[in-house]
Design a protein around this motif. Structure first.
Motif, PDB file in Angstrom:
ATOM      1  N   THR A  54       6.908 -62.616  41.797  1.00 14.52           N
ATOM      2  CA  THR A  54       6.472 -64.373  41.203  1.00 14.52           C
ATOM      3  C   THR A  54       6.308 -63.567  40.343  1.00 14.52           C
ATOM      4  OG1 THR A  54       5.528 -64.874  42.662  1.00 14.52           O
ATOM      5  CG2 THR A  54       8.236 -65.134  43.492  1.00 14.52           C
ATOM      6  N   ASP A  55       5.061 -63.516  39.727  1.00 10.12           N
ATOM      7  CA  ASP A  55       3.633 -63.064  39.458  1.00 10.12           C
ATOM      8  C   ASP A  55       3.908 -61.842  37.969  1.00 10.12           C
ATOM      9  OD1 ASP A  55       1.540 -62.868  38.451  1.00 10.12           O
ATOM     10  OD2 ASP A  55       0.268 -63.513  40.429  1.00 10.12           O
ATOM     11  N   GLN A  56       3.402 -62.055  37.394  1.00  6.70           N
ATOM     12  CA  GLN A  56       4.098 -61.410  35.936  1.00  6.70           C
ATOM     13  C   GLN A  56       2.905 -60.560  35.529  1.00  6.70           C
ATOM     14  OE1 GLN A  56       6.583 -61.032  33.859  1.00  6.70           O
ATOM     15  NE2 GLN A  56       5.687 -59.660  33.918  1.00  6.70           N
ATOM     16  N   THR A  57       1.330 -60.801  36.234  1.00 10.35           N
ATOM     17  CA  THR A  57       0.560 -60.496  35.936  1.00 10.35           C
ATOM     18  C   THR A  57      -0.147 -59.731  36.875  1.00 10.35           C
ATOM     19  OG1 THR A  57      -1.062 -62.203  35.108  1.00 10.35           O
ATOM     20  CG2 THR A  57      -2.312 -60.590  35.940  1.00 10.35           C
ATOM     21  N   LEU A  69       8.595 -43.111  36.509  1.00 12.50           N
ATOM     22  CA  LEU A  69       9.081 -44.515  36.997  1.00 12.50           C
ATOM     23  C   LEU A  69      10.834 -43.075  37.064  1.00 12.50           C
ATOM     24  CD1 LEU A  69       9.387 -45.914  39.291  1.00 12.50           C
ATOM     25  CD2 LEU A  69      10.194 -47.218  37.598  1.00 12.50           C
ATOM     26  N   ASP A  70      11.062 -42.441  37.520  1.00  8.96           N
ATOM     27  CA  ASP A  70      12.432 -42.428  37.355  1.00  8.96           C
ATOM     28  C   ASP A  70      13.427 -42.899  38.336  1.00  8.96           C
ATOM     29  OD1 ASP A  70      12.182 -39.469  36.653  1.00  8.96           O
ATOM     30  OD2 ASP A  70      10.592 -39.965  38.236  1.00  8.96           O
ATOM     31  N   VAL A  71      13.062 -44.136  39.566  1.00  9.93           N
ATOM     32  CA  VAL A  71      14.290 -44.766  40.401  1.00  9.93           C
ATOM     33  C   VAL A  71      13.227 -46.504  40.586  1.00  9.93           C
ATOM     34  CG1 VAL A  71      15.447 -44.629  42.655  1.00  9.93           C
ATOM     35  CG2 VAL A  71      15.079 -43.510  41.532  1.00  9.93           C
ATOM     36  N   LEU A  72      14.302 -47.805  40.254  1.00 11.33           N
ATOM     37  CA  LEU A  72      14.003 -48.676  40.345  1.00 11.33           C
ATOM     38  C   LEU A  72      14.533 -49.404  41.465  1.00 11.33           C
ATOM     39  CD1 LEU A  72      12.051 -51.160  40.269  1.00 11.33           C
ATOM     40  CD2 LEU A  72      12.844 -52.014  38.043  1.00 11.33           C
ATOM     41  N   VAL A  73      13.864 -49.856  42.763  1.00 15.78           N
ATOM     42  CA  VAL A  73      14.634 -50.492  44.150  1.00 15.78           C
ATOM     43  C   VAL A  73      13.757 -51.798  43.987  1.00 15.78           C
ATOM     44  CG1 VAL A  73      15.767 -50.880  46.369  1.00 15.78           C
ATOM     45  CG2 VAL A  73      15.703 -48.155  44.917  1.00 15.78           C
ATOM     46  N   ASN A  74      15.407 -52.581  43.438  1.00 16.81           N
ATOM     47  CA  ASN A  74      14.430 -54.020  43.703  1.00 16.81           C
ATOM     48  C   ASN A  74      14.982 -54.906  45.034  1.00 16.81           C
ATOM     49  OD1 ASN A  74      13.352 -54.878  40.560  1.00 16.81           O
ATOM     50  ND2 ASN A  74      15.363 -54.516  40.250  1.00 16.81           N
ATOM     51  N   ASN A  75      13.707 -54.478  46.088  1.00 17.63           N
ATOM     52  CA  ASN A  75      14.468 -55.252  47.355  1.00 17.63           C
ATOM     53  C   ASN A  75      13.799 -56.410  47.809  1.00 17.63           C
ATOM     54  OD1 ASN A  75      15.333 -54.777  50.192  1.00 17.63           O
ATOM     55  ND2 ASN A  75      13.395 -55.402  49.989  1.00 17.63           N
ATOM     56  N   ALA A  76      12.976 -56.430  46.888  1.00 19.22           N
ATOM     57  CA  ALA A  76      12.318 -58.073  47.330  1.00 19.22           C
ATOM     58  C   ALA A  76      13.209 -59.423  47.461  1.00 19.22           C
ATOM     59  CB  ALA A  76      11.014 -58.626  46.428  1.00 19.22           C
ATOM     60  N   GLY A  77      13.263 -59.891  48.618  1.00 22.57           N
ATOM     61  CA  GLY A  77      13.956 -61.692  48.129  1.00 22.57           C
ATOM     62  C   GLY A  77      13.362 -62.198  49.555  1.00 22.57           C
ATOM     63  N   ILE A  78      13.754 -63.713  48.950  1.00 29.67           N
ATOM     64  CA  ILE A  78      13.510 -64.692  50.516  1.00 29.67           C
ATOM     65  C   ILE A  78      15.594 -65.077  50.741  1.00 29.67           C
ATOM     66  CG2 ILE A  78      11.055 -64.908  49.492  1.00 29.67           C
ATOM     67  CD1 ILE A  78      11.983 -67.310  48.047  1.00 29.67           C
ATOM     68  N   LEU A  79      14.689 -65.865  51.614  1.00 24.85           N
ATOM     69  CA  LEU A  79      16.373 -66.641  52.018  1.00 24.85           C
ATOM     70  C   LEU A  79      15.830 -67.720  51.321  1.00 24.85           C
ATOM     71  CD1 LEU A  79      18.546 -66.566  53.520  1.00 24.85           C
ATOM     72  CD2 LEU A  79      17.486 -67.149  55.513  1.00 24.85           C
ATOM     73  N   GLN A  94      14.954 -73.624  42.850  1.00 24.08           N
ATOM     74  CA  GLN A  94      14.025 -73.122  41.469  1.00 24.08           C
ATOM     75  C   GLN A  94      13.259 -71.876  42.888  1.00 24.08           C
ATOM     76  OE1 GLN A  94      11.713 -75.229  39.223  1.00 24.08           O
ATOM     77  NE2 GLN A  94      10.979 -73.762  38.086  1.00 24.08           N
ATOM     78  N   ASP A  95      12.835 -71.834  44.095  1.00 20.81           N
ATOM     79  CA  ASP A  95      11.773 -70.720  44.852  1.00 20.81           C
ATOM     80  C   ASP A  95      13.095 -70.028  44.612  1.00 20.81           C
ATOM     81  OD1 ASP A  95      10.102 -73.008  44.850  1.00 20.81           O
ATOM     82  OD2 ASP A  95      10.176 -73.386  46.707  1.00 20.81           O
ATOM     83  N   VAL A  96      14.155 -69.414  45.578  1.00 21.39           N
ATOM     84  CA  VAL A  96      15.222 -68.658  45.879  1.00 21.39           C
ATOM     85  C   VAL A  96      14.941 -67.968  43.754  1.00 21.39           C
ATOM     86  CG1 VAL A  96      17.139 -68.359  46.642  1.00 21.39           C
ATOM     87  CG2 VAL A  96      16.417 -70.339  47.348  1.00 21.39           C
ATOM     88  N   LEU A  97      15.747 -69.078  43.325  1.00 20.04           N
ATOM     89  CA  LEU A  97      16.191 -68.114  41.657  1.00 20.04           C
ATOM     90  C   LEU A  97      15.060 -67.198  41.473  1.00 20.04           C
ATOM     91  CD1 LEU A  97      18.412 -70.747  40.057  1.00 20.04           C
ATOM     92  CD2 LEU A  97      19.153 -68.707  41.289  1.00 20.04           C
ATOM     93  N   ASP A  98      13.448 -68.348  41.367  1.00 14.87           N
ATOM     94  CA  ASP A  98      12.409 -67.296  40.947  1.00 14.87           C
ATOM     95  C   ASP A  98      11.979 -66.189  41.483  1.00 14.87           C
ATOM     96  OD1 ASP A  98      10.071 -67.218  39.246  1.00 14.87           O
ATOM     97  OD2 ASP A  98       8.567 -67.955  40.997  1.00 14.87           O
ATOM     98  N   THR A  99      12.605 -65.617  42.661  1.00 21.61           N
ATOM     99  CA  THR A  99      12.037 -64.849  43.338  1.00 21.61           C
ATOM    100  C   THR A  99      12.885 -63.608  43.637  1.00 21.61           C
ATOM    101  OG1 THR A  99      10.346 -65.540  45.109  1.00 21.61           O
ATOM    102  CG2 THR A  99      11.608 -63.525  45.983  1.00 21.61           C
ATOM    103  N   ASN A 100      14.687 -64.432  43.959  1.00 21.21           N
ATOM    104  CA  ASN A 100      15.297 -63.077  43.952  1.00 21.21           C
ATOM    105  C   ASN A 100      16.282 -62.789  42.572  1.00 21.21           C
ATOM    106  OD1 ASN A 100      14.719 -63.502  46.678  1.00 21.21           O
ATOM    107  ND2 ASN A 100      16.737 -64.369  47.187  1.00 21.21           N
ATOM    108  N   VAL A 101      15.921 -63.692  41.617  1.00 23.48           N
ATOM    109  CA  VAL A 101      16.701 -63.734  39.903  1.00 23.48           C
ATOM    110  C   VAL A 101      15.631 -63.231  38.815  1.00 23.48           C
ATOM    111  CG1 VAL A 101      17.889 -64.249  37.955  1.00 23.48           C
ATOM    112  CG2 VAL A 101      19.312 -65.089  41.106  1.00 23.48           C
ATOM    113  N   LEU A 102      14.699 -64.818  38.198  1.00 27.33           N
ATOM    114  CA  LEU A 102      13.798 -63.881  37.817  1.00 27.33           C
ATOM    115  C   LEU A 102      12.718 -62.813  38.259  1.00 27.33           C
ATOM    116  CD1 LEU A 102      12.653 -67.818  36.980  1.00 27.33           C
ATOM    117  CD2 LEU A 102      14.667 -65.806  35.641  1.00 27.33           C
TER     118      LEU A 102
END
Length: 226
Positions: A54-57, A69-79, A94-102
């Protein structure tokens, strides 16, 4: 040597994915918000790095620290904190979309320069059957009783962005995985699958061949058909 970054890799599905990919010979960087929670990942042989999706920096610093980098696994998410309609508002959505999608968009965009230098770039976005309308609307599926709006909508968005990224990056292998109803902190360890079973699809897609599928949604049994 294959270099892999996994977000949200300090516990549960992310940690098990790290274990299995290390076993497969990958050099794994385990992304996590708090490095104090990295002992389990380090014990496996992963290299813990600070990464808050959630933090671009934080994202930029994490990717800048990787040599390749060869493989990226986007696993982070919140319920999230909304589980029906009466407790739903724009902020909980917004909280969920910010983590799970953005969060996925932030990490993928920051990772593109490294991935483009790989001979075989792979991205796996961990979604959920809760984001698949057919499962949500069909009695008998584990997903059918789930009332939460933000989580379901976010995981549907993950599937769509996976398809679109795959179309835009045809030399990559980019797919979404459905862990299934797995016993994790998300459900109070009430799921009927083990974390090994819950990572089957993610690991298989992380190990996909250069001529393997792309733009698809898979569970541990294979492609989930439309």
């Amino acid at each position: 040597m294959t270099t892999t970054l996994i977000t949200g890799a300090n516990k549960s599905l992310g940690l098990e994915t790290a274990r299995r990919l290390i076993e497969a010979g990958h050099t794994v960087y385990a992304g996590m918000r708090d490095l104090a929670n990295g002992d389990a990942a380090r014990a496996l042989g992963a290299r813990a790095i600070q990464l808050d999706v959630t933090d671009q920096t934080s994202v930029d610093a994490a990717l800048a620290s990787l040599p390749e980098l060869d493989v990226l696994v986007n696993n982070a998410g919140i319920l999230g904190s909304s589980f029906g309609v009466d407790d739903l508002n724009a902020e909980t959505m917004q909280d969920v979309l910010d983590t799970n999608v953005l969060g996925i968009v932030r990490v993928v965009q920051a990772a593109l320069p490294l991935l483009r230098r790989s001979a075989h770039p792979v991205v796996v976005n961990v979604s959920s059957g809760v984001g698949w309308p057919r499962f949500l609307s069909t009695e008998g599926h584990d997903e059918f009783p789930v009332p939460a709006v933000p989580y379901a909508a976010s995981k549907a968005a993950v599937i769509a962005l996976t398809v679109q990224y795959a179309k835009n990056l045809p030399t990559f292998r980019i797919n979404a995985s459905d862990p299934g109803y797995t016993a994790t902190d998300f459900n109070g360890h009430g799921g009927h699958q083990t974390v090994v079973e819950g990572t089957d699809a993610t690991v298989a897609l992380a190990l996909v061949a250069p001529d393997g599928p792309t733009g698809e949604f898979h569970n541990r049994y294979g492609r989930i058909e439309y």
